[in-house]
Design a protein around this motif. Sequence first.
Motif, short mmCIF file in Angstrom:
data_model
loop_
_atom_site.label_atom_id
_atom_site.label_comp_id
_atom_site.label_asym_id
_atom_site.label_seq_id
_atom_site.Cartn_x
_atom_site.Cartn_y
_atom_site.Cartn_z
N LEU A 177 -10.09 12.01 -12.97
CA LEU A 177 -9.17 13.16 -12.94
C LEU A 177 -9.39 14.02 -11.70
CD1 LEU A 177 -9.27 14.27 -16.69
CD2 LEU A 177 -7.41 13.08 -15.50
N VAL A 178 -10.66 14.21 -11.33
CA VAL A 178 -10.96 15.03 -10.15
C VAL A 178 -10.40 14.39 -8.88
CG1 VAL A 178 -12.82 15.87 -8.67
CG2 VAL A 178 -12.98 16.14 -11.15
N THR A 179 -10.55 13.08 -8.77
CA THR A 179 -10.10 12.42 -7.55
C THR A 179 -8.58 12.40 -7.42
OG1 THR A 179 -10.28 10.27 -8.66
CG2 THR A 179 -12.14 10.97 -7.32
N LEU A 180 -7.88 12.59 -8.51
CA LEU A 180 -6.42 12.68 -8.42
C LEU A 180 -5.98 13.85 -7.54
CD1 LEU A 180 -5.22 11.91 -12.06
CD2 LEU A 180 -4.67 10.60 -9.99
N ALA A 181 -6.81 14.87 -7.49
CA ALA A 181 -6.45 16.07 -6.72
C ALA A 181 -6.84 15.97 -5.25
CB ALA A 181 -7.13 17.30 -7.34
N THR A 199 -5.51 5.44 -10.10
CA THR A 199 -6.57 6.39 -10.42
C THR A 199 -6.36 7.02 -11.80
OG1 THR A 199 -6.81 6.86 -8.07
CG2 THR A 199 -7.83 8.40 -9.59
N ALA A 200 -5.11 7.33 -12.14
CA ALA A 200 -4.81 7.89 -13.46
C ALA A 200 -5.12 6.87 -14.56
CB ALA A 200 -3.34 8.30 -13.52
N ALA A 201 -4.78 5.60 -14.32
CA ALA A 201 -5.09 4.55 -15.30
C ALA A 201 -6.59 4.40 -15.48
CB ALA A 201 -4.48 3.23 -14.85
N PHE A 202 -7.34 4.55 -14.40
CA PHE A 202 -8.80 4.48 -14.47
C PHE A 202 -9.35 5.59 -15.37
CE2 PHE A 202 -12.93 5.86 -12.80
CZ PHE A 202 -13.65 4.68 -12.85
N ALA A 203 -8.85 6.82 -15.19
CA ALA A 203 -9.33 7.96 -16.00
C ALA A 203 -9.03 7.74 -17.48
CB ALA A 203 -8.69 9.25 -15.50
N ALA A 212 -9.85 -0.63 -16.96
CA ALA A 212 -10.56 0.13 -15.93
C ALA A 212 -10.82 -0.73 -14.69
CB ALA A 212 -11.88 0.67 -16.48
N GLY A 213 -11.16 -2.00 -14.90
CA GLY A 213 -11.40 -2.90 -13.78
C GLY A 213 -10.14 -3.14 -12.96
N LEU A 214 -8.99 -3.30 -13.61
CA LEU A 214 -7.73 -3.47 -12.89
C LEU A 214 -7.44 -2.25 -12.01
CD1 LEU A 214 -5.39 -5.03 -15.62
CD2 LEU A 214 -6.08 -6.11 -13.47
N ALA A 215 -7.62 -1.09 -12.57
CA ALA A 215 -7.36 0.14 -11.82
C ALA A 215 -8.32 0.28 -10.64
CB ALA A 215 -7.47 1.35 -12.75
N ALA A 216 -9.61 0.04 -10.89
CA ALA A 216 -10.61 0.18 -9.83
C ALA A 216 -10.39 -0.86 -8.73
CB ALA A 216 -12.01 0.03 -10.42
N GLY A 217 -10.01 -2.07 -9.10
CA GLY A 217 -9.76 -3.10 -8.11
C GLY A 217 -8.61 -2.76 -7.19
N THR A 218 -7.58 -2.12 -7.73
CA THR A 218 -6.44 -1.70 -6.92
C THR A 218 -6.85 -0.62 -5.93
OG1 THR A 218 -4.93 -2.23 -8.75
CG2 THR A 218 -4.09 -0.79 -7.00
N VAL A 219 -7.62 0.36 -6.40
CA VAL A 219 -8.10 1.43 -5.51
C VAL A 219 -9.00 0.83 -4.42
CG1 VAL A 219 -9.54 3.50 -5.40
CG2 VAL A 219 -7.92 3.21 -7.28
N ASN A 220 -9.87 -0.09 -4.81
CA ASN A 220 -10.79 -0.71 -3.86
C ASN A 220 -10.03 -1.48 -2.76
OD1 ASN A 220 -13.71 -1.44 -3.31
ND2 ASN A 220 -12.81 -3.48 -3.48
N PRO A 280 0.83 -1.21 0.00
CA PRO A 280 0.00 0.00 0.00
C PRO A 280 0.86 1.25 0.00
CG PRO A 280 -0.72 -1.56 1.68
CD PRO A 280 0.59 -2.06 1.18
N SER A 281 0.49 2.23 -0.83
CA SER A 281 1.22 3.49 -0.87
C SER A 281 0.39 4.55 -1.58
CB SER A 281 2.57 3.34 -1.59
OG SER A 281 2.37 3.07 -2.97
N ARG A 282 0.71 5.80 -1.33
CA ARG A 282 0.05 6.91 -2.00
C ARG A 282 0.33 6.88 -3.50
NH1 ARG A 282 -3.77 10.85 -2.79
NH2 ARG A 282 -2.86 12.59 -3.91
N SER A 283 1.56 6.55 -3.89
CA SER A 283 1.91 6.54 -5.32
C SER A 283 1.12 5.47 -6.07
CB SER A 283 3.40 6.30 -5.49
OG SER A 283 3.79 5.05 -4.95
N LEU A 284 0.85 4.33 -5.41
CA LEU A 284 0.04 3.29 -6.05
C LEU A 284 -1.38 3.79 -6.28
CD1 LEU A 284 -0.32 0.39 -7.05
CD2 LEU A 284 -0.77 -0.29 -4.68
N LEU A 285 -1.92 4.50 -5.30
CA LEU A 285 -3.27 5.05 -5.44
C LEU A 285 -3.33 6.02 -6.62
CD1 LEU A 285 -6.16 5.45 -4.33
CD2 LEU A 285 -5.23 7.26 -2.88
N VAL A 286 -2.35 6.90 -6.73
CA VAL A 286 -2.33 7.89 -7.82
C VAL A 286 -2.21 7.20 -9.18
CG1 VAL A 286 -0.99 9.77 -8.84
CG2 VAL A 286 -1.44 9.75 -6.38
N THR A 287 -1.33 6.22 -9.28
CA THR A 287 -1.13 5.51 -10.55
C THR A 287 -2.41 4.79 -10.99
OG1 THR A 287 1.21 5.17 -10.06
CG2 THR A 287 0.23 3.73 -11.72
#
Length: 338
Positions: A144-148, A57-61, A83-91, A48-55
Amino acid sequence: VMFAATAFLLPECVRAFDLATARTGWYSSVQVASFAAASFGAGRLLRPSRSLLVTATAAFAIANFLSALAPGFTELLGMRAIAGLAAGTVNWLAWTEAARRPRAMGRVAAIGPFAAAAGSMAFAPLLTAFGYRSVFLLLALLGLVTLALPADIEPGERVGRRVSDSRSNLVLLAAAGALTLFGSATFVYIGIHLEQLGAPTLVLSTAMTGNALAGILGTRFRAKRAWPWVLAVAGSVLASVAIPVVWVSVAGIWAWGFSFWLAVPRLLRLLEERSDRPGERAGDAQALMAAGRIVGPALGGGVEALGGFALLGAVASGGLVGTAVAAGAVERFRDADR
């Protein structure tokens, strides 16, 4: 919002790509399959890390923006996989954080139905005015909004294969998967069912918004037992698709949201009770629930083709009754073990 959009997008895919109902189920299956792979694999391969969350979320957008440009159904499925891979990681990141703070679990659970409620109110006017591609553009914008947004992720180690040997936890994991298996077998086809009953898109929007709002209400309570609420989901599923009356179907969809979001946090808390460390089974539970959503649409499409929505409702509700029995057996065993 991404998952709430599925029921609205499947009828649009039927029209836009000239597909059979069962074929459109691949949209949900592919999207959720990648979501499940990320939910299960992230805890074993990533920290778990902040950089993983950002990456993620950007892939999701990006994946949602490219979905809006997809020229055919095959290309659309490819973008939904990403999109599913990105969302699953965030989840996975979200539920892992919640497991470290048990009181936060209900609030994290509330995010899903809250987002679904907001999305459901937007989908009908968007689809009417701009078509199905506008829904994907909305999802890209939200990414994109959630990246901020600020979000602190507590650094942690990989889970790997080091997990509790609790056998009752295995039963609960199976119950979590069955809950979404039989639920998604009907839920993704709600839009088609209401359309066959002659209901306009506004009725679907009202039903889904009510489902999400009821879910938010459900997360405000803390269930003492999981099995009664799983049983309530079974009754809601039966009312939603087996009875060819629009208002009964809508009422069932609303009750479904309330019951489901009382059952799920309780199942997750039960898993935490017999885990060696916080968040140990969070990814596994989310992966199995996602796996249920993978198989569910294919199962539902096949059963509906054999006997219509009445048969589908009977099969799905019967499976959920069995799930309630399994959850109740675990709770009774643990009560006796204390």
